[in-house]
Design a protein around this motif. Structure first.
Motif, short mmCIF file in Angstrom:
data_model
loop_
_atom_site.label_atom_id
_atom_site.label_comp_id
_atom_site.label_asym_id
_atom_site.label_seq_id
_atom_site.Cartn_x
_atom_site.Cartn_y
_atom_site.Cartn_z
N LEU A 108 0.84 -1.21 0.00
CA LEU A 108 0.00 0.00 0.00
C LEU A 108 0.87 1.25 0.00
O LEU A 108 0.58 2.23 -0.69
CB LEU A 108 -0.91 0.03 1.24
CG LEU A 108 -1.91 -1.12 1.39
CD1 LEU A 108 -2.60 -1.04 2.74
CD2 LEU A 108 -2.95 -1.08 0.27
N LEU A 109 1.97 1.22 0.77
CA LEU A 109 2.87 2.38 0.83
C LEU A 109 3.62 2.56 -0.48
O LEU A 109 3.94 3.68 -0.88
CB LEU A 109 3.89 2.20 1.96
CG LEU A 109 3.33 2.24 3.39
CD1 LEU A 109 4.45 1.98 4.38
CD2 LEU A 109 2.69 3.59 3.68
N LEU A 110 3.93 1.44 -1.14
CA LEU A 110 4.70 1.51 -2.38
C LEU A 110 3.83 1.85 -3.58
O LEU A 110 4.32 1.98 -4.70
CB LEU A 110 5.42 0.18 -2.64
CG LEU A 110 6.47 -0.22 -1.59
CD1 LEU A 110 7.06 -1.58 -1.94
CD2 LEU A 110 7.58 0.83 -1.51
N GLY A 111 2.52 1.97 -3.36
CA GLY A 111 1.63 2.32 -4.46
C GLY A 111 1.36 1.17 -5.41
O GLY A 111 0.83 1.37 -6.50
N ILE A 112 1.73 -0.07 -5.00
CA ILE A 112 1.45 -1.22 -5.86
C ILE A 112 -0.05 -1.51 -5.82
O ILE A 112 -0.67 -1.89 -6.81
CB ILE A 112 2.28 -2.44 -5.41
CG1 ILE A 112 3.77 -2.14 -5.64
CG2 ILE A 112 1.86 -3.71 -6.13
CD1 ILE A 112 4.71 -3.14 -5.02
N ILE A 113 -0.64 -1.33 -4.64
CA ILE A 113 -2.09 -1.44 -4.47
C ILE A 113 -2.57 -0.10 -3.92
O ILE A 113 -1.95 0.47 -3.03
CB ILE A 113 -2.45 -2.56 -3.47
CG1 ILE A 113 -1.98 -3.91 -4.00
CG2 ILE A 113 -3.95 -2.59 -3.21
CD1 ILE A 113 -2.22 -5.03 -3.00
N THR A 114 -3.69 0.41 -4.46
CA THR A 114 -4.29 1.62 -3.89
C THR A 114 -5.26 1.19 -2.80
O THR A 114 -6.05 0.27 -2.99
CB THR A 114 -5.02 2.42 -4.98
OG1 THR A 114 -4.06 2.85 -5.94
CG2 THR A 114 -5.71 3.65 -4.39
N ASP A 115 -5.19 1.85 -1.66
CA ASP A 115 -6.04 1.50 -0.53
C ASP A 115 -7.44 2.06 -0.74
O ASP A 115 -7.72 3.22 -0.43
CB ASP A 115 -5.42 2.07 0.75
CG ASP A 115 -6.38 1.97 1.93
OD1 ASP A 115 -7.16 1.00 1.97
OD2 ASP A 115 -6.35 2.87 2.78
N THR A 116 -8.33 1.23 -1.28
CA THR A 116 -9.73 1.64 -1.44
C THR A 116 -10.56 1.19 -0.25
O THR A 116 -11.67 1.66 -0.06
CB THR A 116 -10.34 1.06 -2.73
OG1 THR A 116 -10.17 -0.36 -2.70
CG2 THR A 116 -9.66 1.61 -3.97
N SER B 122 -10.11 1.71 3.00
CA SER B 122 -10.34 2.76 3.98
C SER B 122 -11.46 3.69 3.54
O SER B 122 -12.26 4.15 4.35
CB SER B 122 -9.08 3.60 4.19
OG SER B 122 -8.02 2.80 4.62
N VAL C 160 -4.83 5.59 8.54
CA VAL C 160 -3.38 5.47 8.36
C VAL C 160 -3.04 4.26 7.51
O VAL C 160 -3.72 3.24 7.57
CB VAL C 160 -2.71 5.30 9.75
CG1 VAL C 160 -1.20 5.27 9.63
CG2 VAL C 160 -3.14 6.40 10.70
N LYS C 161 -1.99 4.39 6.69
CA LYS C 161 -1.40 3.24 6.00
C LYS C 161 -0.03 2.97 6.60
O LYS C 161 0.74 3.93 6.79
CB LYS C 161 -1.20 3.54 4.51
CG LYS C 161 -2.47 3.57 3.71
CD LYS C 161 -2.17 3.68 2.22
CE LYS C 161 -2.04 5.14 1.80
NZ LYS C 161 -1.76 5.29 0.36
N VAL C 162 0.27 1.71 6.86
CA VAL C 162 1.57 1.37 7.44
C VAL C 162 2.04 0.05 6.82
O VAL C 162 1.22 -0.75 6.37
CB VAL C 162 1.46 1.28 9.00
CG1 VAL C 162 0.48 0.19 9.42
CG2 VAL C 162 2.81 1.06 9.64
#
Lengths: 404, 404
Positions: free
Chosen positions: A12-20, A22, A40-42
């Motif tokens: 999620l932090l690397l932008g490989i997956i977008t956090d939808t 949340s 928060v993303k961690v």
């Protein structure tokens, strides 16, 4: 009760997956009257996950941890929560058995790793809904709570709806039922709708029965959301019914659908009711309309297809002797005949030589050979014109059918 | 240097907008060798924004604040940063003038509120790139730094690329240039590619010249990313050139494009080189192929269009006497003739009675009347079959053209 969301996963932090996840959770919390002030993303790091959860527990009463419940060594959400709860981990035999059973049912071999998913922090309760192999958890921390759900959106949603939202509502002392209904509109501006509904909103504010909110949603139009709070499901529905009956005459034919209905399904339904079929000439919409209609009507019993082609008027000096409205009708008629439908539909832009306003789109329908022609002015850049003309031309057909 | 992202806006928490900016920023930071351990969403609330920024500054050396730079009273990112910097705010006349100029150029009236966007915290420097009316900011806090960028994705990206990434790299002491190149592949599995490139990856690990990473991207195929670190732009490009020359023969014709190239542009380019035009019969892809091709070739000089229609073999008992491959060819030929192209293309699923494996898709091309037919097996659910058959049939045409 305030509830934060901690989305866990290095990808999620690397932008490989977008956090939808949340976003969806945030929307559901809001609809249920629960505040969410931080999300928060961690990454998959023990210390940092622990820090995030502890910080969240300091400022809120509930935390939803999303992700990191899988079977691999990276998946450490369970371990961090057990550490925070302070009681270690123990294997839940019923879950272990269930995981084994699911692997067998799919004819797959279960590795020892998969049983890690049956390890539950002492004091935590598994969430009864378990659509995948990752069990969700309800973990009380004093009078606060941590929930853990998998990152797979469909599994997360099932657990949110089945366990977490009801539990949060109970913790908030919200015994009332909150239900909402979305009326989807096209052809009015957000400020126009706000003005039309102004008196109604004031009355509602005073009565406290329901609320009205708007949300501009691009080519999905403007969503007017009615929300009712009531002591039970039936009363909430009754309030929404009454409210919808009051709002409909105000917004009139701008309303094209309710809740999950789309402009495509609205048009398909209207055609179906009148036993009509449709074919479209897509010189402007370039197949976008087709891709949406075939999704709404995969058997193509009502929507019979599209001719996607370059505007012949723009290339042949011959055809362009006809003015734009006649060319649009000609295209609609061509689609109707070639694809053997009752109604042909077309949208095109006039040629520069015709001197019409930038962004003008001519829409034509052939109803069994009879022409109906209208025009709208859209944003003059090509990409937006393509997508907005899809819904404009469908709305034109919808209103034409309603008037028939 | 560690860099956190704080995305600001109540609509992000409510799920009205999904925060895709953080994902993009996270990806860019990773590509530039900068760690990002936490990414936070927070609403338009002074105290909570301040808390998020202060927490981020405690554990990282840089913070990117995204959003809240607009002209309305909700937009308070500037005010919070000024408070943290401790020196108040002052109007930047050059920015005020620029904002005035932009409103005039568009013929719009500027409200007094808009000048709020020209207020800059004392000690902050405006970011020179300013694609919209919201200026970005570089705000030094001792030896740490806060960046502020607008939430509009295109504006944020311009400022990231023009100012923030170079500044972060300088702060990290990264004088090396990091450049990457993406080779897009179709028709191989991620594990297959990993195996084929295994020896190359080991050699690179030892040499330290470059790295190779993979990323499965659904219907965009698998991205093989080559990354080189070098003392200057030219050397980095040379390393990437050498690396690409080594990888290409290993992956062969599975590579369909580089960087921003797509399967559509690859097919359009291949057709253009051979001065050929294309028409497509979309019984299976239902206009999705058309919507992508018209975006890649808006003038429709090479891609001449699609016939979107129901599979005639599935409805008429007559046509279905022909086996699926012949039916597919017939459709391809029909599209070629009706839309007057050199090449016709079609994809369809066999009828249940034909007893082929679930998920089978028959692809046919008519090259000036000559047939070329192939088949693939895709996931048998309809939605995925529709989207995956688009790229499969384009890849089939691409390979056919390459072999010609």
């Amino acid at each position: 009760v305030r509830c934060e969301v901690v989305a866990i996963g290095t990808e999620l932090l690397l932008g490989i997956i977008t956090d939808t996840n949340s976003s969806w959770i945030g929307e559901q919390l809001a609809l249920n009257g629960i505040n969410s002030h931080f999300q928060v993303k961690v990454g998959d790091n023990f210390q940092r996950i622990e820090d995030c959860i502890r910080t969240a527990l300091e400022r809120s009463e509930a935390v939803i941890c999303c992700g990191g419940l899988g079977p691999t060594q990276d998946d450490i959400t369970r371990d961090v929560i057990a550490h925070i709860m302070g009681g270690g981990m123990q294997r839940d035999d019923a879950i272990a058995e269930e995981i084994r059973r699911r692997f067998e049912a799919r004819g797959r071999v279960m590795s020892a790793n998969n049983l890690r998913q049956a390890d539950v922090p002492v004091g935590a309760m598994p969430i009864p809904q378990m659509p995948g192999t990752a069990p969700g958890l309800v973990c009380p921390i004093g009078d606060k709570v941590i929930y853990a759900v998998p990152g797979v959106p469909s599994e997360m949603r099932t657990m949110m709806e089945g366990t977490i939202l009801p539990d949060l509502r109970a913790r908030s002392g919200l015994t009332d039922v909150i239900r909402s209904r979305v009326l989807k509109c096209w052809g009015l501006s957000e400020s126009g709708i706000a003005e039309m509904l102004h008196d109604r909103i004031v009355e509602l504010d005073e009565s406290g029965h329901a609320t009205i909110a708007f949300q501009a949603s691009g080519i999905e139009g403007i969503k007017v959301r009615l929300t009712a709070k009531a002591r039970d499901e039936e009363t909430a529905r009754e309030i929404l019914d009454i409210e919808e009956a009051l709002v409909r005459p105000i917004l009139g034919e701008a309303i094209f659908g309710v809740d999950s209905e789309t402009m495509e399904t609205a048009v398909i339904d209207a055609l179906g009711e009148q036993s009509l079929t449709l074919a479209v000439a897509e010189t402007l919409t370039g197949g976008i309309l087709a891709s949406r209609m075939t999704q709404a009507d995969p058997e193509m019993q009502i929507y019979r297809g599209s001719l996607v082609l370059a505007d012949p008027g723009a290339s042949s000096p011959h055809a362009s002797d006809l003015p734009a409205p006649q060319r649009a009708f000609q295209l609609a008629e061509q689609a109707r005949q070639e694809l053997r439908a009752n109604i042909g539909l077309a949208a095109l832009t006039p040629l520069p030589a015709e001197g019409m306003a930038p962004g003008t789109v001519i829409m034509a329908a052939s109803i069994g050979g009879q022409d109906i022609i209208e025009q709208v002015i859209l944003f003059p850049d090509r990409a937006r014109m393509r997508t907005y003309s899809v819904i404009s031309v469908l709305d034109f057909l919808r209103k034409t059918l309603a008037a028939a």
